[in-house]
Every structure is written in C-alpha cells, then in structure tokens.
Design a protein around this motif. Structure first.
Motif, PDB file in Angstrom:
ATOM      1  N   PHE A   1       0.829  -1.202   0.000  1.00  0.00           N
ATOM      2  CA  PHE A   1       0.000   0.000   0.000  1.00  0.00           C
ATOM      3  C   PHE A   1       0.867   1.258   0.000  1.00  0.00           C
ATOM      4  CE2 PHE A   1      -1.876  -3.496   2.363  1.00  0.00           C
ATOM      5  CZ  PHE A   1      -3.057  -3.699   1.663  1.00  0.00           C
ATOM      6  N   ASP A   2       0.702   2.103  -1.030  1.00  0.00           N
ATOM      7  CA  ASP A   2       1.494   3.327  -1.107  1.00  0.00           C
ATOM      8  C   ASP A   2       0.642   4.584  -0.948  1.00  0.00           C
ATOM      9  OD1 ASP A   2       0.121   3.379  -3.482  1.00  0.00           O
ATOM     10  OD2 ASP A   2       1.859   3.850  -4.739  1.00  0.00           O
ATOM     11  N   ASP A   3      -0.541   4.434  -0.339  1.00  0.00           N
ATOM     12  CA  ASP A   3      -1.422   5.589  -0.141  1.00  0.00           C
ATOM     13  C   ASP A   3      -0.948   6.410   1.058  1.00  0.00           C
ATOM     14  OD1 ASP A   3      -3.212   4.569   2.361  1.00  0.00           O
ATOM     15  OD2 ASP A   3      -2.787   2.923   0.970  1.00  0.00           O
ATOM     16  N   ASP A   4      -1.456   7.635   1.136  1.00  0.00           N
ATOM     17  CA  ASP A   4      -1.034   8.550   2.198  1.00  0.00           C
ATOM     18  C   ASP A   4      -1.402   8.051   3.593  1.00  0.00           C
ATOM     19  OD1 ASP A   4      -0.096  10.103   0.187  1.00  0.00           O
ATOM     20  OD2 ASP A   4      -1.518  11.745   0.435  1.00  0.00           O
ATOM     21  N   ASP A   5      -2.472   7.249   3.690  1.00  0.00           N
ATOM     22  CA  ASP A   5      -2.884   6.732   4.994  1.00  0.00           C
ATOM     23  C   ASP A   5      -1.846   5.782   5.584  1.00  0.00           C
ATOM     24  OD1 ASP A   5      -5.230   8.161   4.907  1.00  0.00           O
ATOM     25  OD2 ASP A   5      -6.446   6.497   4.170  1.00  0.00           O
ATOM     26  N   HIS A   6      -0.974   5.242   4.750  1.00  0.00           N
ATOM     27  CA  HIS A   6       0.106   4.381   5.235  1.00  0.00           C
ATOM     28  C   HIS A   6       1.442   5.112   5.235  1.00  0.00           C
ATOM     29  CE1 HIS A   6      -2.935   1.357   4.074  1.00  0.00           C
ATOM     30  NE2 HIS A   6      -2.387   0.608   5.000  1.00  0.00           N
ATOM     31  N   LEU A   7       1.662   5.944   4.217  1.00  0.00           N
ATOM     32  CA  LEU A   7       2.949   6.625   4.071  1.00  0.00           C
ATOM     33  C   LEU A   7       3.257   7.554   5.238  1.00  0.00           C
ATOM     34  CD1 LEU A   7       5.455   7.535   2.472  1.00  0.00           C
ATOM     35  CD2 LEU A   7       3.967   9.107   1.208  1.00  0.00           C
ATOM     36  N   TYR A   8       2.365   8.481   5.529  1.00  0.00           N
ATOM     37  CA  TYR A   8       2.676   9.496   6.534  1.00  0.00           C
ATOM     38  C   TYR A   8       2.751   8.944   7.962  1.00  0.00           C
ATOM     39  CZ  TYR A   8       2.247  12.775   2.727  1.00  0.00           C
ATOM     40  OH  TYR A   8       2.452  13.423   1.541  1.00  0.00           O
ATOM     41  N   PRO A   9       1.859   8.036   8.365  1.00  0.00           N
ATOM     42  CA  PRO A   9       2.036   7.437   9.704  1.00  0.00           C
ATOM     43  C   PRO A   9       3.353   6.670   9.841  1.00  0.00           C
ATOM     44  CG  PRO A   9      -0.206   7.101   8.953  1.00  0.00           C
ATOM     45  CD  PRO A   9       0.563   7.645   7.767  1.00  0.00           C
ATOM     46  N   ALA A  10       3.783   6.005   8.763  1.00  0.00           N
ATOM     47  CA  ALA A  10       5.051   5.271   8.825  1.00  0.00           C
ATOM     48  C   ALA A  10       6.220   6.228   9.016  1.00  0.00           C
ATOM     49  CB  ALA A  10       5.247   4.446   7.554  1.00  0.00           C
ATOM     50  N   LEU A  11       6.201   7.344   8.306  1.00  0.00           N
ATOM     51  CA  LEU A  11       7.272   8.331   8.447  1.00  0.00           C
ATOM     52  C   LEU A  11       7.230   8.977   9.824  1.00  0.00           C
ATOM     53  CD1 LEU A  11       7.238  10.039   4.937  1.00  0.00           C
ATOM     54  CD2 LEU A  11       8.681   8.185   5.762  1.00  0.00           C
ATOM     55  N   ALA A  12       6.016   9.265  10.300  1.00  0.00           N
ATOM     56  CA  ALA A  12       5.884   9.859  11.636  1.00  0.00           C
ATOM     57  C   ALA A  12       6.402   8.914  12.710  1.00  0.00           C
ATOM     58  CB  ALA A  12       4.423  10.218  11.901  1.00  0.00           C
ATOM     59  N   ALA A  13       6.283   7.619  12.466  1.00  0.00           N
ATOM     60  CA  ALA A  13       6.765   6.627  13.433  1.00  0.00           C
ATOM     61  C   ALA A  13       8.276   6.514  13.430  1.00  0.00           C
ATOM     62  CB  ALA A  13       6.140   5.265  13.138  1.00  0.00           C
ATOM     63  N   GLY A  14       8.920   7.015  12.356  1.00  0.00           N
ATOM     64  CA  GLY A  14      10.379   7.000  12.313  1.00  0.00           C
ATOM     65  C   GLY A  14      11.003   6.165  11.222  1.00  0.00           C
ATOM     66  N   ALA A  15      10.205   5.721  10.242  1.00  0.00           N
ATOM     67  CA  ALA A  15      10.765   4.936   9.142  1.00  0.00           C
ATOM     68  C   ALA A  15      11.736   5.780   8.322  1.00  0.00           C
ATOM     69  CB  ALA A  15       9.649   4.405   8.251  1.00  0.00           C
ATOM     70  N   SER A  16      12.759   5.134   7.796  1.00  0.00           N
ATOM     71  CA  SER A  16      13.784   5.819   6.996  1.00  0.00           C
ATOM     72  C   SER A  16      13.555   5.680   5.502  1.00  0.00           C
ATOM     73  CB  SER A  16      15.168   5.254   7.334  1.00  0.00           C
ATOM     74  OG  SER A  16      15.498   5.505   8.673  1.00  0.00           O
ATOM     75  N   GLY A  17      12.516   4.960   5.104  1.00  0.00           N
ATOM     76  CA  GLY A  17      12.227   4.800   3.694  1.00  0.00           C
ATOM     77  C   GLY A  17      10.924   4.063   3.509  1.00  0.00           C
ATOM     78  N   PHE A  18      10.414   4.117   2.284  1.00  0.00           N
ATOM     79  CA  PHE A  18       9.094   3.563   2.003  1.00  0.00           C
ATOM     80  C   PHE A  18       9.077   3.106   0.550  1.00  0.00           C
ATOM     81  CE2 PHE A  18       4.624   3.332   1.257  1.00  0.00           C
ATOM     82  CZ  PHE A  18       3.972   3.288   2.486  1.00  0.00           C
ATOM     83  N   LEU A  19       8.957   1.793   0.334  1.00  0.00           N
ATOM     84  CA  LEU A  19       8.890   1.234  -1.011  1.00  0.00           C
ATOM     85  C   LEU A  19       7.706   0.277  -1.103  1.00  0.00           C
ATOM     86  CD1 LEU A  19      12.629   0.319  -1.716  1.00  0.00           C
ATOM     87  CD2 LEU A  19      11.394   2.324  -2.558  1.00  0.00           C
ATOM     88  N   VAL A  20       7.181   0.117  -2.312  1.00  0.00           N
ATOM     89  CA  VAL A  20       6.108  -0.853  -2.528  1.00  0.00           C
ATOM     90  C   VAL A  20       6.716  -2.186  -2.944  1.00  0.00           C
ATOM     91  CG1 VAL A  20       4.327   0.836  -3.055  1.00  0.00           C
ATOM     92  CG2 VAL A  20       5.822   0.015  -4.883  1.00  0.00           C
ATOM     93  N   LYS A  21       5.941  -3.250  -2.780  1.00  0.00           N
ATOM     94  CA  LYS A  21       6.481  -4.595  -2.968  1.00  0.00           C
ATOM     95  C   LYS A  21       6.724  -4.970  -4.422  1.00  0.00           C
ATOM     96  CE  LYS A  21       4.956  -6.687   1.367  1.00  0.00           C
ATOM     97  NZ  LYS A  21       4.080  -7.679   2.028  1.00  0.00           N
ATOM     98  N   ASP A  22       6.255  -4.158  -5.372  1.00  0.00           N
ATOM     99  CA  ASP A  22       6.569  -4.461  -6.765  1.00  0.00           C
ATOM    100  C   ASP A  22       7.839  -3.747  -7.235  1.00  0.00           C
ATOM    101  OD1 ASP A  22       5.653  -1.882  -6.907  1.00  0.00           O
ATOM    102  OD2 ASP A  22       4.169  -2.252  -8.497  1.00  0.00           O
ATOM    103  N   THR A  23       8.597  -3.213  -6.268  1.00  0.00           N
ATOM    104  CA  THR A  23       9.890  -2.603  -6.576  1.00  0.00           C
ATOM    105  C   THR A  23      10.826  -3.631  -7.203  1.00  0.00           C
ATOM    106  OG1 THR A  23       9.691  -1.010  -4.758  1.00  0.00           O
ATOM    107  CG2 THR A  23      11.907  -1.473  -5.543  1.00  0.00           C
ATOM    108  N   GLU A  24      11.604  -3.194  -8.184  1.00  0.00           N
ATOM    109  CA  GLU A  24      12.575  -4.094  -8.813  1.00  0.00           C
ATOM    110  C   GLU A  24      13.584  -4.585  -7.767  1.00  0.00           C
ATOM    111  OE1 GLU A  24      12.771  -5.289 -11.840  1.00  0.00           O
ATOM    112  OE2 GLU A  24      11.002  -4.228 -12.591  1.00  0.00           O
ATOM    113  N   PRO A  25      13.983  -5.868  -7.838  1.00  0.00           N
ATOM    114  CA  PRO A  25      14.930  -6.414  -6.853  1.00  0.00           C
ATOM    115  C   PRO A  25      16.208  -5.589  -6.702  1.00  0.00           C
ATOM    116  CG  PRO A  25      13.981  -8.191  -8.121  1.00  0.00           C
ATOM    117  CD  PRO A  25      13.498  -6.921  -8.756  1.00  0.00           C
ATOM    118  N   ALA A  26      16.790  -5.161  -7.819  1.00  0.00           N
ATOM    119  CA  ALA A  26      18.026  -4.376  -7.747  1.00  0.00           C
ATOM    120  C   ALA A  26      17.778  -3.047  -7.037  1.00  0.00           C
ATOM    121  CB  ALA A  26      18.584  -4.129  -9.145  1.00  0.00           C
TER     122      ALA A  26
END
Length: 212
Positions: A84-109
């Motif tokens: 999930f890359d919507d704002d309802d997940h992105l901003y709470p994760a950053l507020a919690a202290g995450a250092s990055g945010f990627l979706v699971k269909d990101t290329e392996p490299a």
C-alpha cells in the motif's frame, strides 16, 4: 556486511526477501519476524542494521512496531516494504520514524540499493512518493505562510541539492557530477548544516521552495 531483519506475515514473502538479500555479497539475514511483536523483540536481540518492515500484520502492525523500535533507541534503520502506497500508510510510517518507504513491486536491484542507502543513512522513497512528500510539504508551508530563508550555496552545493531533490542516491549524484561518494556525503552534510534541514526530504522541499 549489512545485517537485515525481515518482517512480514507472509512466509513466501519472507523467503523471497531472504533469497534476494543472501544473494548479495554485502548482506546477511539476521532473522525473520511474522508480526510486530516479534519484530520489536528481535530488533532488541539481534541489533540489525536494517529492518524490512511490512505494515499490515496481525496484532501489532508495522507502524506500531516501527514506533517502538525507534523509541527504544535501537540503531536499526527501518525500510517499509508494503503493498500500500497511499497517504494513509505513508505518513504514519514516516511519523513513526521509518527511513524509507517502497512498494512490494519494486525491482529487486532497486530494493537492494535502497537497503544499502538506508544502512548508509539516507532516506529512500520511490520518485513518485518523494514528489508527493515534497508537494504536500510545500503546500503546507504555503498555507502556513512560512518563509524559507535562502542561504548562500556554492555552485557545487546547488548542483548536489538539485540532484538530492530528484531523489538520487549519493552514488548516483557522484556519477552525474564525477565526484567520489565521500565528497558527495560531505556536500550533503554541508547542505543540511547550512539550510537547517535534517534529512533529504526536507532538502528537497527547501530546493523547491527557494529555486528561482
């Protein structure tokens, strides 16, 4: 070696991430967790460098686990890897202290590169997510009538700042400007000191607010 803790409630996802990371010469899997409670416990026990954190898990979710791990003062940096890359997940994760945010269909490299960047102190987002973060921050600043102080930068610092705003890594910036990574890190550190921005996202916002 970069020690990675994998946190995901799906066994196949954990197995895939384990295979990907162990195939990299500079990474090792220190452990796996299937929920947030296990993640918090293993972060304390194993002291990994990077935690790949899913968000939606039973019991304690990824945002809650991220918040607890960061609050504990552990050195581990947390890279969210989610469907999930919507704002309802992105901003709470950053507020919690995450250092990055990627979706699971990101290329392996790209994922391996993101792990390395996070371990090296960068904040990592896909270009689309970075643009959303920057746009929202700029709109918020404008609504609050915030005035951004323009500081004097060297030509090279201005070049580095523009590339940071594009979401490029230190290595990518070095390749573009024909600089060593250590030199790029020095420029980024100087930019943060001069502008008062404590991370790359804020540097990107600063660039957008002050460019002519």
């Amino acid at each position: 070696m970069i020690a990675v803790l994998v946190v995901d409630d799906q066994r196949l996802v954990r197995a895939g991430l384990r295979m990907l990371c162990t195939a990299a010469e500079d990474m090792t899997i220190s452990g796996e967790a299937s929920n947030g409670v296990e993640a918090v416990s293993l972060a304390a026990e194993l002291d990994p460098d990077v935690i790949l954190m899913d968000l939606r898990m039973p019991g304690l979710d990824g945002i809650g686990a991220t918040r607890q791990i960061v609050k504990s003062g552990r050195r581990a940096r947390i890279l969210v890897l989610t469907t999930f890359d919507d704002d309802d997940h992105l901003y709470p994760a950053l507020a919690a202290g995450a250092s990055g945010f990627l979706v699971k269909d990101t290329e392996p490299a790209e994922l391996l590169g993101a792990i390395r960047r996070v371990a090296d102190g960068d904040m990592v987002f896909s270009p689309e997510l970075l643009r959303r973060l920057v746009d929202r921050a700029v709109i918020g600043a404008a609504a609050g009538s915030a005035v951004t102080e323009v500081v004097s930068l060297t030509e090279r610092e201005s070049q580095v700042l523009a590339l940071v705003a594009e979401g490029k890594s230190n290595q990518e910036i070095g390749d573009v400007l024909h600089l060593g990574v250590t030199t790029v890190k020095t420029h980024v550190a100087n930019l943060m000191s001069k502008t008062g921005c404590d991370n790359r996202v804020r540097l990107a916002v600063y660039h957008l607010q002050t460019r002519q």
